[in-house]
Design a protein around this motif. Structure first.
Motif: not given
Length: 233
Positions: A189-203
């Motif tokens: 529910g919150r925006e992923v900020k610049h510099g934050e990373r994620f190993d999750r699939r994108i929908a």
């Protein structure tokens, strides 16, 4: 919700999958029923606590009965807890889905509209093959379309933000997706900020179709490990 989370942590067998979902459902029923017994500090002259609005849904895979099950919790007008098994997810229910929350009626009306627009077949009551027809009448991503319609509808003030998409597997694991639209990436529910990373699939919706892609904001991407975001999963 905190009480439900604590019950999941404290009851033996929940985290390792030894207890079935119906066992947990009954424990939550007892927990919510007991939670009103110790209410104090009532306003002057008031003898009983106000009846709270409770709209909690528990759902997941039952390894005992090999099917998805769901249970709802609410209080009746007398303040008595009511737990119901949700039949909307049964195999015998065509286009089974359950909408919870203030906008549930609007959501169901939108779903019927989408199904009508797609000329989706409707199993006929009393037909000798009605049960088999219902099992074949499954939804695709229509509930997500409904959610987006409600988010975009300014008259539905209790639904907003961005979709939060979660997939529940039969083995007890779950997968949470990053949601991407023209305004950015969102998780939980919150925006992923610049510099934050994620190993999750994108929908994301592309030309009216939902597309799932591998992460393009992970450490593995820089190392050449993950594919580009246009690859469908």
């Amino acid at each position: 919700m905190l009480q439900a989370m604590n019950a999941c942590l404290l009851l033996d067998g929940n985290e390792i999958g030894r207890t079935d979902i119906r066992y947990l459902a009954n424990k939550l029923r007892d927990l919510y029923a007991d939670s009103r017994q110790d209410v104090g500090d009532l306003p002057w002259g008031q003898m009983t606590a106000n009846v709270p609005d409770l709209d909690v849904v528990l759902f997941g895979w039952s390894w005992r009965r090999l099917r998805f099950e769901a249970y709802s919790y609410s209080y009746d007008s007398r303040g008595e807890l009511v737990m119901k098994s949700i039949s909307d997810l049964n195999e015998s229910t065509a286009y089974g889905v359950y909408f919870a929350g203030d906008a549930s009626q609007e959501a169901r009306a939108n779903l019927y509209q989408i199904l009508n627009e797609k000329n989706a077949p409707r199993p006929l009551s009393g037909h000798p093959e009605a049960a088999e027809q219902a099992r074949r009448a499954n939804l695709d991503w229509e509930p997500l379309q409904v959610l987006q319609r409600l988010i975009d509808n300014a008259d539905v003030r209790t639904v907003g933000g961005v979709p939060q998409l979660l997939k529940i597997y039969q083995n007890g694991l779950s997968e949470a997706f990053v949601w991407r639209d023209k305004s950015g990436d969102y998780f939980g529910g919150r925006e992923v900020k610049h510099g934050e990373r994620f190993d999750r699939r994108i929908a994301q919706f592309v030309d009216g179709q939902l597309r799932l892609a591998h992460s393009d904001r992970s450490i593995g991407t820089e190392a050449g490990g993950l594919s580009n975001p246009d690859d469908e999963a």
